[in-house]
Write a protein that holds these residues in place. Structure first.
Motif, PDB file in Angstrom:
ATOM      1  N   SER B 389       0.984 -26.954   8.824  1.00 50.49           N
ATOM      2  CA  SER B 389       1.782 -28.087   9.296  1.00 50.49           C
ATOM      3  C   SER B 389       2.022 -29.130   8.206  1.00 50.49           C
ATOM      4  O   SER B 389       2.794 -30.058   8.406  1.00 50.49           O
ATOM      5  N   ASP B 390       1.377 -28.980   7.055  1.00 54.48           N
ATOM      6  CA  ASP B 390       1.615 -29.901   5.940  1.00 54.48           C
ATOM      7  C   ASP B 390       2.916 -29.584   5.215  1.00 54.48           C
ATOM      8  O   ASP B 390       3.398 -30.393   4.416  1.00 54.48           O
ATOM      9  N   VAL B 391       3.467 -28.414   5.474  1.00 52.62           N
ATOM     10  CA  VAL B 391       4.721 -28.023   4.818  1.00 52.62           C
ATOM     11  C   VAL B 391       5.864 -28.839   5.425  1.00 52.62           C
ATOM     12  O   VAL B 391       6.055 -28.849   6.638  1.00 52.62           O
ATOM     13  N   THR B 392       6.598 -29.535   4.578  1.00 52.86           N
ATOM     14  CA  THR B 392       7.710 -30.343   5.086  1.00 52.86           C
ATOM     15  C   THR B 392       9.054 -29.681   4.810  1.00 52.86           C
ATOM     16  O   THR B 392       9.982 -29.804   5.589  1.00 52.86           O
ATOM     17  N   THR B 393       9.146 -28.998   3.659  1.00 53.25           N
ATOM     18  CA  THR B 393      10.427 -28.486   3.191  1.00 53.25           C
ATOM     19  C   THR B 393      10.271 -27.033   2.756  1.00 53.25           C
ATOM     20  O   THR B 393       9.283 -26.694   2.103  1.00 53.25           O
ATOM     21  N   VAL B 394      11.238 -26.212   3.148  1.00 54.75           N
ATOM     22  CA  VAL B 394      11.212 -24.790   2.784  1.00 54.75           C
ATOM     23  C   VAL B 394      12.578 -24.414   2.241  1.00 54.75           C
ATOM     24  O   VAL B 394      13.602 -24.706   2.857  1.00 54.75           O
ATOM     25  N   MET B 395      12.567 -23.766   1.087  1.00 52.01           N
ATOM     26  CA  MET B 395      13.814 -23.351   0.447  1.00 52.01           C
ATOM     27  C   MET B 395      13.753 -21.862   0.110  1.00 52.01           C
ATOM     28  O   MET B 395      12.746 -21.385  -0.406  1.00 52.01           O
ATOM     29  N   VAL B 396      14.817 -21.139   0.424  1.00 50.86           N
ATOM     30  CA  VAL B 396      14.938 -19.729   0.050  1.00 50.86           C
ATOM     31  C   VAL B 396      16.301 -19.531  -0.605  1.00 50.86           C
ATOM     32  O   VAL B 396      17.320 -19.965  -0.045  1.00 50.86           O
ATOM     33  N   ASP B 397      16.300 -18.917  -1.763  1.00 54.59           N
ATOM     34  CA  ASP B 397      17.571 -18.666  -2.467  1.00 54.59           C
ATOM     35  C   ASP B 397      18.323 -19.968  -2.722  1.00 54.59           C
ATOM     36  O   ASP B 397      19.566 -19.987  -2.718  1.00 54.59           O
ATOM     37  N   GLY B 398      17.575 -21.062  -2.878  1.00 50.90           N
ATOM     38  CA  GLY B 398      18.207 -22.354  -3.121  1.00 50.90           C
ATOM     39  C   GLY B 398      18.724 -23.049  -1.873  1.00 50.90           C
ATOM     40  O   GLY B 398      19.210 -24.182  -1.957  1.00 50.90           O
ATOM     41  N   ASN B 399      18.634 -22.403  -0.726  1.00 53.54           N
ATOM     42  CA  ASN B 399      19.061 -23.026   0.532  1.00 53.54           C
ATOM     43  C   ASN B 399      17.878 -23.644   1.268  1.00 53.54           C
ATOM     44  O   ASN B 399      16.821 -23.020   1.375  1.00 53.54           O
ATOM     45  N   ILE B 400      18.070 -24.835   1.785  1.00 57.27           N
ATOM     46  CA  ILE B 400      16.993 -25.507   2.513  1.00 57.27           C
ATOM     47  C   ILE B 400      16.961 -24.996   3.957  1.00 57.27           C
ATOM     48  O   ILE B 400      17.931 -25.171   4.709  1.00 57.27           O
ATOM     49  N   LEU B 401      15.845 -24.354   4.320  1.00 56.09           N
ATOM     50  CA  LEU B 401      15.709 -23.803   5.678  1.00 56.09           C
ATOM     51  C   LEU B 401      14.937 -24.751   6.582  1.00 56.09           C
ATOM     52  O   LEU B 401      15.023 -24.663   7.804  1.00 56.09           O
ATOM     53  N   MET B 402      14.139 -25.647   5.976  1.00 59.39           N
ATOM     54  CA  MET B 402      13.452 -26.687   6.757  1.00 59.39           C
ATOM     55  C   MET B 402      13.376 -27.936   5.892  1.00 59.39           C
ATOM     56  O   MET B 402      13.125 -27.851   4.693  1.00 59.39           O
ATOM     57  N   GLU B 403      13.592 -29.079   6.521  1.00 63.15           N
ATOM     58  CA  GLU B 403      13.444 -30.354   5.810  1.00 63.15           C
ATOM     59  C   GLU B 403      12.822 -31.361   6.761  1.00 63.15           C
ATOM     60  O   GLU B 403      13.221 -31.433   7.931  1.00 63.15           O
ATOM     61  N   ASP B 404      11.843 -32.116   6.280  1.00 60.82           N
ATOM     62  CA  ASP B 404      11.095 -33.038   7.146  1.00 60.82           C
ATOM     63  C   ASP B 404      10.631 -32.334   8.418  1.00 60.82           C
ATOM     64  O   ASP B 404      10.676 -32.896   9.513  1.00 60.82           O
ATOM     65  N   ARG B 405      10.219 -31.109   8.270  1.00 59.70           N
ATOM     66  CA  ARG B 405       9.725 -30.258   9.365  1.00 59.70           C
ATOM     67  C   ARG B 405      10.799 -29.893  10.388  1.00 59.70           C
ATOM     68  O   ARG B 405      10.476 -29.310  11.435  1.00 59.70           O
ATOM     69  N   GLN B 406      12.046 -30.177  10.112  1.00 58.63           N
ATOM     70  CA  GLN B 406      13.131 -29.776  11.024  1.00 58.63           C
ATOM     71  C   GLN B 406      13.796 -28.508  10.492  1.00 58.63           C
ATOM     72  O   GLN B 406      14.277 -28.490   9.362  1.00 58.63           O
ATOM     73  N   LEU B 407      13.821 -27.495  11.335  1.00 58.55           N
ATOM     74  CA  LEU B 407      14.500 -26.257  10.951  1.00 58.55           C
ATOM     75  C   LEU B 407      15.995 -26.521  10.809  1.00 58.55           C
ATOM     76  O   LEU B 407      16.591 -27.200  11.642  1.00 58.55           O
ATOM     77  N   GLN B 408      16.580 -25.972   9.745  1.00 56.31           N
ATOM     78  CA  GLN B 408      17.988 -26.244   9.452  1.00 56.31           C
ATOM     79  C   GLN B 408      18.913 -25.117   9.885  1.00 56.31           C
ATOM     80  O   GLN B 408      20.115 -25.329  10.037  1.00 56.31           O
TER      81      GLN B 408
END
Lengths: 432, 432
Positions: B389-408
């Motif tokens: 749950s400490d993960v705030t931001t997730v990026m794959v292939d340069g695309n942001i898939l989650m930011e501020d824990r909100q799925l994009q």
């Protein structure tokens, strides 16, 4: 304040381990006044929607050294003796009251955020911890660490007794105080006899490390001709209510003795694994009807105060150790983290389960999250899937300490800043 | 899109295991173009403040059965055979494509929320999984489960090859496909030979369960006169790049064979413990230079897809098993969850570390939290203190898939509702 939690899932941890669905829970002042349904004449001042939430007793951390949070991630992947003597002890030799204060603030903030409502602590400068417990609203049983190997045993014991006099029963009963002889290896038999006399005078319990390492067991055999458990029994220490922390290295006879003497054990799997001390024989303790609670130990050997992690570890490792997937089922592990902890702290008449008449020490988890869906079994969900971060609301003595993950009695950002600063200060002080 | 993360802590997982403080990381399009500093001429479209954050490679889940999320908390605290034959198999016998679709949506949402950017899957109706990987933006290596004990081995193999034809290299390379013979005990030697021929034709890797249980080892000895590892070697399966899932019960000779043949292992501690299959000899594998990655297995035996939990378990249990607090230090475990996973999936030229030229598959953690302060050692912090749950931001292939824990890329609330509904539907279908 009369508060009603409506339409929720309640893990009661009562004698029948009841789990209630679409149920209500009523709190009046400090106490739970209805589980399942509110009393007929109950008119709440506030209603909380419990849909998509799970309510359970607050977790009880049966063994920690709270202020070691300042030493988190400072000494890792080291042999036990290097960890203790080269890294941790030099810090503790320079420990000031303000280190303990800022470490305690940080630890309490962490515990509340992770659903812990009560903890059993052993450390130094314990007035600082007591004061932070008082102001934060959490519940605690406190002990001042006692040992006589360094020659100041009398002064420490006097301090420990004074802590009892000053703080036992304070904060409307949220604080209790026991005596904390560190361990059979740091306390001489004569010193343990003195502690026993004081304990009888104060009519209080004992919190002590027992059989944590293989070395401790073999040294005890060499010095006393028996195991640490037998040594403490011979000294009549178990005539006082006793909580033995760790109990990793037990011999056959020890199980019977712990059980017969009503000694509780705090199982601290994270610390035992990290320091390579081994797997405590918990399945066998439970077969001997020993009361086993759960603890984190200090953050220097864990490295956090997250009881959901200890729940998870306890639920998993004993299955592999005992070659049985039915060892320590979810129901048992949840009892260890709640009602068994309350028993170990002699607080089971007040807390540890959600039952009418008990204190309102409870937590709510948000179970509408991807790792908690579907929920076919709320107990399995709590042990195998849930995270500390799923806790949204924490209540102690009927007071809300966290709501929507926001701490209500503590100012988090200043606590983080002060603790980080104090930790660096402590390290620099120890090196100068 | 040119993106710059400023003034952050970077755990690179490069060959020197460098950790950079107050460092920048630059992403241009799909790729990392600067680690430590941005290129001189780099003009970002967007700047992210990295203060109080930690950036590391996205986690790689080397072994899962994604859509078993629908069976989460459905069959717990049961012996392995009851778990499998009385509870899980009856569900799988009634599994429809839509179960796999909704289970995959749920699993991908859970993985992204926990910092996983790539996974290695083996299950049924894999077109559904591929389609969800494509639309969600995550990276995956997919295999269709192959076995011939039920008599439809040929059809399954044709399906597995068709999956490769349809999906390998799709989604701009985010999807790769391998062949997934379930295990030596569900695949006859003749069938494994056919799979080998197809694998050579397709020039692809193999994902297979190996030596998960003690029974599997003894049955292999009885039937084939050798261990599962030796059996697969004799069949020349290891002439293809192979990932062996579990590898709990290995004999002396097996370590050498796995190492010499470049077989990677997915260590799945949560599942191995929960099903009481034991402790995989990971310390010894590492001494033999075997590439060991980390996996969750399916959510029916875990019960989540949380790689931070597997990191934590791997970092702890092997210390106790080996009676050594220096076993599997933090650095090693982080490699297992990142670059070793990439090697196991044959993707280490593209992902698994933060290095210039690699794909921007990365995660950011918020380290200004009570359980992560102080931070004296970022690697220890990640292994022993951090939470998914400490993960705030997730990026794959340069695309942001989650930011501020909100799925994009995913709509969470409908996914949760659909999955819960579909899970009940599956159970009812299996019982009717």
């Amino acid at each position: 304040m009369k508060l009603l939690i409506k339409n929720t899932t309640i893990v009661t941890v009562n004698d029948q381990d009841q789990v209630l669905e679409h149920a209500d829970l009523a709190v009046s002042g400090k106490n739970i006044v209805g589980v399942g349904k509110a009393p007929l004449d109950f008119i709440p001042d506030r209603v909380i929607d419990g849909k998509g939430k799970l309510v359970m007793p607050g977790l009880i951390n049966a063994h920690t050294h709270l202020s070691m949070t300042l030493m988190r991630n400072y000494a890792d992947d080291l042999p036990f003796s290097d960890w203790l003597f080269k890294k941790i002890k030099p810090l503790e030799d320079h420990l000031l009251a303000e280190d303990v204060r800022f470490g305690a603030k940080l630890g309490i903030a962490e515990m509340i955020r992770g659903g812990t409502t009560c903890f059993h602590d052993m450390y130094f400068h314990m007035d600082e911890v007591a004061s932070e417990v008082e102001s934060s609203g959490i519940r605690a049983c406190l002990t001042s660490a006692l040992f006589d190997v360094s020659g100041n045993g009398e002064a420490l014991l006097a301090q420990g007794c004074r802590l009892h006099k000053d703080w036992n029963g304070r904060s409307e009963g949220r604080i209790t105080v026991q005596l904390g002889p560190h361990s059979p290896y740091l306390c001489s038999p004569e010193y343990l006899r003195e502690i026993l006399i004081e304990g009888r005078r104060l009519n209080c319990g004992i919190h002590i490390h027992v059989s944590e390492t293989a070395d401790e067991l073999s040294e005890s055999r060499r010095l006393h001709g028996c195991t640490p458990v037998q040594h403490l029994l011979n000294l009549e220490l178990f005539s006082l209510p006793t909580l033995a922390a760790h109990a990793v290295h037990l011999e056959e006879e020890d199980f019977k003795l712990l059980s017969e003497n009503g000694v509780s054990v705090s199982h601290n799997p994270g610390s035992n694994l990290k320091l390579a001390n081994g797997f405590a024989p918990v399945e066998k303790m439970l077969k001997h009807s020993i009361n086993v609670a759960l603890g984190t130990d200090g953050a220097a050997s864990n490295n956090n105060l997250n009881l959901f992690e200890e729940i998870h570890l306890a639920g998993l490792i004993h299955k592999a150790v005992n070659n049985s997937a039915t060892a320590l089922p979810a129901k048992t592990v949840i009892r260890m983290a709640t009602i068994n902890g309350a028993k170990a702290l002699k607080l089971d008449q007040e807390v540890g389960s959600l039952e009418t008449g008990k204190k309102a020490d409870l937590i709510m988890l948000d179970i509408r999250q991807p790792h908690l869906v579907p929920c076919h079994d709320p107990l399995a969900l709590l042990v195998y899937s849930a995270q500390a971060s799923d806790v949204t609301t924490v209540m102690v003595d009927g007071n809300i300490l966290m709501e929507d993950r926001q701490l209500q009695t503590l100012e988090l950002s200043s606590i983080l800043e002060q603790a980080a600063h104090q930790s660096i200060d402590l390290i620099e002080r120890s090196q100068s």
